[in-house]
Design a protein around this motif. Structure first.
Motif, PDB file in Angstrom:
ATOM      1  N   ARG A 198      58.795  59.298  21.147  1.00 10.07           N
ATOM      2  CA  ARG A 198      58.104  60.073  22.196  1.00 10.07           C
ATOM      3  C   ARG A 198      56.629  60.200  21.872  1.00 10.07           C
ATOM      4  O   ARG A 198      55.767  60.037  22.730  1.00 10.07           O
ATOM      5  N   ILE A 235      55.068  67.258  15.722  1.00 15.72           N
ATOM      6  CA  ILE A 235      55.579  68.194  14.715  1.00 15.72           C
ATOM      7  C   ILE A 235      57.027  67.844  14.347  1.00 15.72           C
ATOM      8  O   ILE A 235      57.423  67.893  13.193  1.00 15.72           O
ATOM      9  N   ARG A 281      63.784  72.279  21.894  1.00 15.15           N
ATOM     10  CA  ARG A 281      62.848  71.344  21.274  1.00 15.15           C
ATOM     11  C   ARG A 281      63.538  70.346  20.362  1.00 15.15           C
ATOM     12  O   ARG A 281      62.915  69.442  19.845  1.00 15.15           O
ATOM     13  N   LEU A 287      47.445  64.655  23.208  1.00 13.49           N
ATOM     14  CA  LEU A 287      48.832  64.436  22.806  1.00 13.49           C
ATOM     15  C   LEU A 287      49.586  65.747  22.682  1.00 13.49           C
ATOM     16  O   LEU A 287      49.052  66.741  22.177  1.00 13.49           O
ATOM     17  N   ASN A 288      50.830  65.739  23.145  1.00 13.66           N
ATOM     18  CA  ASN A 288      51.644  66.949  23.032  1.00 13.66           C
ATOM     19  C   ASN A 288      52.001  67.193  21.572  1.00 13.66           C
ATOM     20  O   ASN A 288      52.435  66.265  20.884  1.00 13.66           O
ATOM     21  N   PRO A 289      51.839  68.417  21.098  1.00 20.27           N
ATOM     22  CA  PRO A 289      52.097  68.678  19.673  1.00 20.27           C
ATOM     23  C   PRO A 289      53.567  68.632  19.278  1.00 20.27           C
ATOM     24  O   PRO A 289      53.887  68.256  18.152  1.00 20.27           O
ATOM     25  N   THR A 290      54.481  68.985  20.195  1.00 18.83           N
ATOM     26  CA  THR A 290      55.887  69.138  19.796  1.00 18.83           C
ATOM     27  C   THR A 290      56.490  67.857  19.212  1.00 18.83           C
ATOM     28  O   THR A 290      57.023  67.889  18.097  1.00 18.83           O
ATOM     29  N   PRO A 291      56.426  66.707  19.906  1.00 23.33           N
ATOM     30  CA  PRO A 291      57.040  65.510  19.303  1.00 23.33           C
ATOM     31  C   PRO A 291      56.391  65.106  17.984  1.00 23.33           C
ATOM     32  O   PRO A 291      57.055  64.559  17.099  1.00 23.33           O
TER      33      PRO A 291
END
Lengths: 352, 88
Positions: free
Chosen positions: A91, A110, A50, A104-108
């Motif tokens: 991203r 966070i 990540r 929306l994807n949480p990883t980018p």
């Protein structure tokens, strides 16, 4: 009386390898990436997957600094970053546009905040101690160092403070530097940076972490004497600011054996450096380094690494020299930096 | 509609890509292997990514976060849930 602060461990990643003095890496791009180690040797794959470049570089150099100082857990982690985790910010914003602000994807998201780097170092180490991130443009690393200074003055028993500066390049946001001529208009070789009399510079990325101790240890490189930040100053006013900074530390310009300057080849702003080079530091050994590692907000991390190594080894690589002064035993080194005529910083280091 | 086996493969490919499992190939994930804990070793951020994946790719919106515990047990469980609830 001020508490003593020593640089006792260093970890660095930049666009150059350790043997840059003999074999400098040559780039012919306006924006170039850091020369990185195999991150898998430092970070487990499930954690690594990540991490953006900034986080990978930050965690790895923090681990290297701790290992260098033979310290397992720092009492504080203080990070400086001018632009933070730009890749994940990009991203996240791209997804925001592509998916019309939905799903929306949480990883980018966070991972896009500036304090991700310090947070990931703490997670990796299992360190629940003081953890702060400073983002003050090109004085971000110096702000982090000043916080360490304050921390030590508040609590003289503090020890093992991890301080570092990290910045990464990203496709779009780094490219924005083109818009206001922060970059050269034509590609040049990095080693020719100072031969090209034109606006703009070359940009890169890197990370440098330093383990600060209040006592001298076997691995100690140098003493960190003082730091100063001046947000804005004229070319003429800079000389008196430098003299005043030195006076506060009971020094005169002639007491400085080596001055490490942040010249970046931008002919609109390098006069700040040239004014000192032709003025109060005319007879001082002058070193420059941004033709090796490019410009970025925390590029002075490389200058701190150079200063610490010179003070420990006594050797000054020829590739850094901007003038030729007969070598003397190096005792005091001053680092001066500014970017776009703002965020001027002065850092004073001394041999132990 | 995709055959069950195709859905399994598609899910594995999406998980590897979406969760950046750089070290893994889709074929490395077995159908029965636990996705969290001792199996694949996914964590709570991955769970959030899987919730987004279900809605984006299959039109399934999880209203109760607790449902994730039952659905994200393994590829087999996920595929079965998708087959029964997909809207696209």
């Amino acid at each position: 009386m001020k508490n003593k602060i020593y640089i006792t461990g260093i970890g660095g990643i930049s666009a150059q390898k350790n043997d840059f003095a003999e074999n400098p890496l040559v780039y012919e791009q306006l924006i170039f990436k850091a020369h990185t180690p195999n991150f898998k040797e430092f970070i487990k794959p499930m954690a690594l997957r990540r991490m953006s470049q900034a986080v990978k570089m930050g965690v790895t150099t923090a681990l290297l600094a701790l290992k260098d100082a033979k310290v397992e857990l720092p009492e504080a982690i203080i990070t400086g970053t001018g632009e933070g985790c730009k890749k994940d910010t990009e991203r996240f914003l791209e997804k925001l546009l592509d998916q019309r602000e939905d799903l929306l994807n949480p990883t980018p998201f966070i991972q896009s905040t500036h304090n991700t780097i310090g947070g990931q170092i703490a997670l990796h180490l299992g360190c629940k101690n003081y953890n702060v991130t400073y983002s003050q443009n090109s004085a971000s690393l110096e702000s982090a160092f000043i916080d360490a200074q304050l921390l030590l003055s508040e609590n003289p028993k503090s020890n093992n403070i991890l301080v570092g500066g990290v910045d990464e390049v990203s496709e779009v946001i780094s490219g924005f530097r083109n818009l206001d001529q922060q970059l050269k208009t034509k590609k040049i070789k990095n080693l020719d940076l100072f031969k090209d009399d034109s606006p703009g510079t070359i940009a890169s990325e890197g990370s440098h972490f330093f383990l600060l101790t209040s006592e001298i240890k076997e691995s100690t490189y140098a003493e960190l004497i003082d730091l100063g930040i001046i947000n804005s100053v004229s070319t003429q006013g800079l000389t008196s600011e430098v003299e005043s900074f030195l006076t506060n530390n009971q020094l005169k310009p002639e007491d400085i054996d080596v001055v490490i300057l942040g010249n970046n080849g931008d002919n609109r702003f390098d006069h700040f450096y040239e004014n000192l080079q032709q003025g109060i530091f005319k007879n001082t050994q002058q070193l420059v380094y941004k033709h090796l590692i490019g410009e970025y907000e925390t590029a002075t991390g490389f200058a701190f690494l150079l200063a610490a190594n010179i003070l420990k080894s006594g050797e000054i690589p020829g590739i850094l020299k901007a003038n030729n002064i007969p070598e003397v035993k190096t005792k005091n080194i001053l680092i001066y930096n500014q970017y776009l005529a703002r965020d001027h910083s002065l850092s004073l280091l001394r041999a132990v | 509609m995709l055959k069950m086996t195709d859905l399994h493969t598609e899910l594995k490919e999406s998980i590897v890509e979406q969760l950046n499992l750089e070290e893994m190939e889709p074929a490395d994930i077995s159908d029965e292997e636990p996705l969290f804990g001792d199996g694949l070793g996914l964590d709570s951020i991955d769970a959030l990514e899987l919730i987004v994946l279900l809605e984006k790719d299959y039109g399934i919106k999880l209203t109760e976060p607790e449902q994730g515990r039952e659905i994200f047990v393994s590829i087999n469980k996920m595929a079965q849930f998708i087959e029964e609830n997909r809207t696209k």
